[in-house]
Design an enzyme around this catalytic site. Structure first.
Site, mmCIF file in Angstrom:
data_model
loop_
_atom_site.group_PDB
_atom_site.id
_atom_site.type_symbol
_atom_site.label_atom_id
_atom_site.label_comp_id
_atom_site.label_asym_id
_atom_site.label_seq_id
_atom_site.Cartn_x
_atom_site.Cartn_y
_atom_site.Cartn_z
ATOM 1 C CG HIS A 194 -2.027 -0.969 1.101
ATOM 2 N ND1 HIS A 194 -2.761 -1.393 2.175
ATOM 3 C CD2 HIS A 194 -2.534 -1.588 0.035
ATOM 4 C CE1 HIS A 194 -3.673 -2.242 1.757
ATOM 5 N NE2 HIS A 194 -3.558 -2.386 0.460
ATOM 6 C CB CYS A 500 0.419 -4.159 -22.231
ATOM 7 S SG CYS A 500 0.152 -5.855 -21.718
HETATM 8 C C1 PEP Z 1 3.285 -8.507 -18.379
HETATM 9 O O1 PEP Z 1 3.399 -9.611 -17.854
HETATM 10 O O2 PEP Z 1 4.059 -8.059 -19.242
HETATM 11 C C2 PEP Z 1 2.165 -7.624 -17.989
HETATM 12 C C3 PEP Z 1 1.912 -6.512 -18.635
HETATM 13 O O3 PEP Z 1 1.446 -7.980 -16.908
HETATM 14 P P1 PEP Z 1 1.945 -7.783 -15.382
HETATM 15 O O4 PEP Z 1 3.211 -6.986 -15.403
HETATM 16 O O5 PEP Z 1 0.833 -7.121 -14.686
HETATM 17 O O6 PEP Z 1 2.166 -9.205 -14.955
#
Ligand code: PEP
Ligand code: MG
Length: 583
Positions: A194, A500
């Protein structure tokens, strides 16, 4: 004072300069204080009064935070109040006072230690952070009891301070005026704790994982936090301090100028359009960047909204939260990833079985398919707010095609036949899904590549484990070749695809990805302006050649060098142009 250069884990980005303030006076081991039997009633009264005062103060912070940052941030303080009302801890403290004749502060200390140890013995990184979440509000009661003003004394500090503490807890961030808090450095505190969440939302450069930092840092000495590099400099001389302040000011000037230009869509120099979307973790993130500079949200990690609460959100509460994000983006796509808990992301109100290898166990969609009500409640909430914008649903940790088919079937059986279903996509972050993508693509409307986990699972290397960090290599040709394969498969099957993972927000990574054929990148908001500017300097064909060249290398160093050279050249052109225009 000797100059020290220390490295930890980056929690919240930026550069901070100021004088060291120790959050707590160094304490020796707590020696329990006992009372006489005839002092029990008074001790219980003292305890209750201190607890009431602490709750009162937390309520005030909760109300102020709610007004300023929104209900989700304020929920943390709600959770802290709930901790001070937890019947089992309360009963333990009262019994220790009444029966073991411990003074109130000693009873609190003993109870918090007992419950904290129980948490710490549980598996899972984030569970350990709950011990800190539990201690923090009870320490506030302890301070009320002791009327200890020493901890709160820097409230009137007008100098910027670098706060040094053992553990990153929420009250550290809110105990000091925001304008004087230039940086935070701690020994402990996970990226998902948090305290980390609040530090990021307040934009305070923060680094954790600095061993024995409370002993190494001297109150009053000058320090610099380069949080992006997870670096703390102690005992800094005037020259180094000036250099850091200059970099801070320069980066602000360049950022301001780039932000203006970032309102234009991203494209390469030859006009190849690249969509740049944002990764967000909470509606709170919307307040810290200009949402107009992105083409939408490519990844909303919804688990954070769950993690920051004391209980499961209802369908209505989830829908309200998602609606706020959709309304902000006014029709631009928002990709909501369903709950990706497990491993290091856990919910305090959801007990998971102990696993020998949690990263390889119940995580992401595997949980959703086991506890179907959780998945369906979230899907219901997302369907309910479709009228507010462009909803897209993303499934995390898809490993085999059957999982996607199961989700489709589950939704079909759950929803009335005439319900419009938002586009359904899957994360590609497990190598099996990447290699079987030609088949999986037929079952989904879009794909999002999570390079953070793809690297973890491709190289069999824990992404959070400092001992094996050298083997965590996003730019290794094995990973680059797999990314080329994913891009080619999506092109051949006509499947929209974005990336992403963190790699997309790094200039070298973005140049490779665009060259590989990805034309949607979803990145942390602070990187958007810089990325758009860099892409504007490069030719698509050069990027394509470079991507294949990098993937044909034998190791990460060679591949990275090719991309780094191109990124530096592009950035130098950006700075040149910027100086030309501003001069
Ligand atoms: C990833 O694994 O690249 C992703 C975007 O998800 P997280 O970082 O939330 O696991
Ligand atoms: Mg992931």
């Amino acid at each position: 004072m000797a100059r020290l250069e220390l490295y930890g884990q980056p929690v919240s980005p930026g550069i901070g300069t100021g004088s060291v303030v120790l959050a707590e006076q160094p304490k020796g081991p707590h020696i329990p204080r006992h009372i006489q039997a005839d002092q029990v009633v008074a001790a219980l009264q003292l305890f209750e009064a201190a607890r009431e005062r602490a709750i009162g103060k937390l309520s005030k912070v909760q109300a102020a935070t709610s007004e300023e940052l929104g209900i989700e941030d304020a929920a943390i303080y709600g959770a802290q109040i709930a901790i001070l009302q937890d019947p089992s801890v309360l009963q333990e403290i009262r019994t220790l006072i009444a029966e073991k004749l411990l003074a109130a502060e000693s009873a609190i200390q003993a109870a918090v230690e007992k419950f904290g140890k129980q948490f710490e013995q549980l598996e899972g990184g984030d569970i350990k952070n709950w011990a800190a979440d539990l201690r923090d509000p009870w320490h506030a009661v302890g301070r009320e009891l002791a009327m200890d003003s020493s901890v709160a004394s820097p409230m009137n500090a007008d100098q910027p301070i670098i706060l040094v503490a053992e553990e990153l807890v929420p009250s550290l961030v809110t105990r000091y005026p925001r304008e004087s808090l230039a940086g935070i450095v701690c020994r402990r505190g996970g990226r998902f704790s948090h305290g980390a969440v609040v530090a990021r939302s307040f934009g305070i450069p923060t680094v954790t994982g600095l061993d024995q930092i409370e002993q190494k840092a001297q109150p009053g000495e000058t320090a610099v936090v380069y949080a992006d590099k997870a670096c703390l400099l102690l005992g800094v001389e005037a020259e180094e301090l000036e250099a850091a302040n200059r970099r801070k000011a320069q980066s602000r000037v360049v950022q301001d100028a780039l932000r203006e230009r970032a309102l234009q869509p991203a494209a390469t120099a030859d006009g190849h359009r690249v969509a740049i979307l944002a990764n967000i973790e909470s509606p709170r993130d919307l307040g810290i960047f200009d949402t107009e500079v992105v083409d939408g949200v490519g990844l909303f990690r919804t688990e954070f909204a769950y993690m920051e609460r004391p209980t499961f959100p209802s369908v209505q509460e989830q829908a309200d939260l998602y609606r706020r994000v959709l309304e902000t983006f006014e029709g631009k796509p928002v990709v909501f990833r369903t709950l990706d808990i497990g491993n290091d992301k856990t919910l305090r109100y959801f007990t998971m079985p102990q696993e020998a290898n949690p990263a390889l166990g119940w995580r992401g969609l595997r949980l959703g398919l086991e506890w179907k009500d959780l998945l369906l409640a979230q899907i219901q909430a997302l369907i309910d707010c479709q009228d507010a914008g462009d909803v897209r649903i993303l499934l995390p940790m898809v490993t085999v095609i059957e999982e996607v088919r199961q989700v489709r079937k589950l939704i079909k059986n759950f929803l009335p036949a005439d319900t419009a279903m938002p586009p359904l996509g899957c994360m590609v972050e497990v190598p099996s899904a990447a290699l079987a993508l030609a088949d999986i693509a037929a079952e989904v409307d879009f794909v999002s590549v999570g390079t953070n986990d793809l690297v973890q699972y491709l190289f069999a290397v824990d992404r959070d484990n400092p001992w094996v960090t050298d083997l965590y290599q996003p730019f290794h040709p094995a990973h680059l070749r797999l990314l080329l394969h994913i891009a080619q498969t999506c092109k051949a099957t006509g499947t929209p695809v974005s990336v992403c993972g963190e790699m997309a927000g790094q200039p070298e990574g973005a140049l490779f990805l665009v060259g590989a054929g990805f034309d949607q990148l979803s990145v942390a908001p602070p990187f958007v302006s810089e990325l758009k500017a860099i892409l504007g300097q490069v030719q698509t064909q050069n990027l394509q050649e470079m991507a294949h060249q990098a993937a044909a290398c034998q190791n990460s160093e060679e591949a990275f060098e090719i991309l780094e050279t191109a990124a530096h050249k592009a950035w130098a052109q950006v700075v040149d142009r910027f100086q030309g225009c501003s001069g």
